[in-house]
Design a protein around this motif. Structure first.
Motif, short mmCIF file in Angstrom:
data_model
loop_
_atom_site.label_atom_id
_atom_site.label_comp_id
_atom_site.label_asym_id
_atom_site.label_seq_id
_atom_site.Cartn_x
_atom_site.Cartn_y
_atom_site.Cartn_z
N MET A 188 36.87 34.10 36.03
CA MET A 188 38.14 34.69 36.45
C MET A 188 38.24 34.71 37.98
O MET A 188 39.30 34.39 38.54
CB MET A 188 38.27 36.11 35.89
CG MET A 188 39.66 36.69 36.08
SD MET A 188 39.93 38.20 35.16
CE MET A 188 38.90 39.34 36.04
N LEU B 31 39.06 31.16 39.11
CA LEU B 31 40.47 30.81 38.86
C LEU B 31 41.41 31.52 39.84
O LEU B 31 42.34 30.91 40.37
CB LEU B 31 40.85 31.16 37.42
CG LEU B 31 40.22 30.30 36.33
CD1 LEU B 31 40.47 30.90 34.96
CD2 LEU B 31 40.75 28.88 36.40
N GLU B 32 41.16 32.79 40.07
CA GLU B 32 41.99 33.53 41.02
C GLU B 32 41.83 32.96 42.42
O GLU B 32 42.80 32.86 43.18
CB GLU B 32 41.63 35.02 41.00
CG GLU B 32 42.10 35.72 39.75
CD GLU B 32 41.60 37.16 39.64
OE1 GLU B 32 40.62 37.53 40.36
OE2 GLU B 32 42.18 37.92 38.85
N GLN C 62 46.55 26.45 34.39
CA GLN C 62 45.71 27.37 35.16
C GLN C 62 46.06 28.81 34.85
O GLN C 62 45.17 29.65 34.66
CB GLN C 62 45.89 27.12 36.66
CG GLN C 62 45.09 25.99 37.22
CD GLN C 62 45.27 25.91 38.74
OE1 GLN C 62 46.39 25.92 39.24
NE2 GLN C 62 44.16 25.83 39.44
N LEU D 49 43.73 31.56 33.05
CA LEU D 49 43.45 32.84 33.71
C LEU D 49 43.79 34.00 32.78
O LEU D 49 43.01 34.95 32.66
CB LEU D 49 44.25 32.95 35.02
CG LEU D 49 44.06 34.23 35.82
CD1 LEU D 49 42.61 34.40 36.25
CD2 LEU D 49 44.98 34.24 37.03
N THR E 219 41.24 34.24 30.04
CA THR E 219 39.99 34.77 30.58
C THR E 219 40.09 36.27 30.77
O THR E 219 39.15 37.01 30.46
CB THR E 219 39.63 34.07 31.90
OG1 THR E 219 39.57 32.66 31.68
CG2 THR E 219 38.30 34.54 32.44
N ARG E 220 41.21 36.74 31.26
CA ARG E 220 41.40 38.19 31.42
C ARG E 220 41.33 38.90 30.07
O ARG E 220 40.73 39.98 29.96
CB ARG E 220 42.73 38.48 32.11
CG ARG E 220 42.69 38.22 33.58
CD ARG E 220 43.98 38.60 34.26
NE ARG E 220 43.87 38.37 35.69
CZ ARG E 220 44.87 38.24 36.50
NH1 ARG E 220 46.10 38.29 36.04
NH2 ARG E 220 44.67 38.04 37.79
#
Length: 186
Positions: free
Chosen positions: A44, A47-48, A110, A114, A117-118
């Motif tokens: 995460m 990605l961020e 993307q 994300l 994943t969160r």
């Protein structure tokens, strides 16, 4: 009574073994979950970080997409006197669109990754919390069983001491009784 005490000791020992095994399983599961949670958090953050690093590109892409979404009149309507220039402009715009749409699709992937994943981090966090609570309860149960075993051991030691004291008293009385019988007999 000895058989009853032995059976209680065996039952307690079996419960201790089962509980210790459960604690080990929960500890292994907790470590696994913590590792998976750390991996997901790393993903995460990556990605961020990628999105933050490409913030200007994303802003530019969104501006282009907004412009494309606006209802602009066709190129021929803007320049009716120069249809050739209008056609060239439309062709150039058409040639530019596939990369823009590809970038938009990549950005969408993307963002979806994300978000997934969160969600996975939230689920693993809940799982880790549940496992921690289960582990705490199993450890408390194990401590209680160990305390019970200690108490039973102390009780058994006290009974044994009491039996030894009674046996010694009986032994002394038997010795004194034998001496009394010997004296009376002589």
């Amino acid at each position: 009574e000895r058989d009853s005490l032995a059976q209680e000791a065996r039952n307690l020992q079996e419960r201790l073994i089962a509980n210790a095994s459960r604690v080990q399983e929960l500890e292994a599961a907790s470590e696994s979950t913590a590792g998976e949670l750390e991996r997901l958090n790393g993903t995460m953050r990556t990605l961020e970080g990628d999105l933050l690093r490409d913030r200007d590109r994303v802003a530019h892409l969104l501006a282009v997409l907004q412009r494309l979404q606006s209802d602009e009149p066709p190129a021929l309507a803007l320049r009716p006197e120069d249809s050739l220039a209008a056609v060239r402009g439309t062709m150039q715009m058409g040639a530019m669109l596939p990369p823009v749409y590809q970038e938009a699709a990549d950005l969408s992937k993307q963002l979806k990754t994300l978000e997934e994943t969160r969600i996975a981090v939230a689920k693993k966090g809940a799982e880790a919390t549940f496992e921690a609570a289960s582990l705490k309860a199993a450890r408390a149960s194990l401590d209680q069983l160990l305390q019970e075993k200690s108490t039973q051991q102390a009780d058994a030691d006290a009974k044994l001491s009491e039996i030894h004291a009674i046996a010694e008293e009986i032994g002394r009385e038997a010795s004194d009784l034998k001496a009394l019988i010997d004296r009376v007999a002589s």
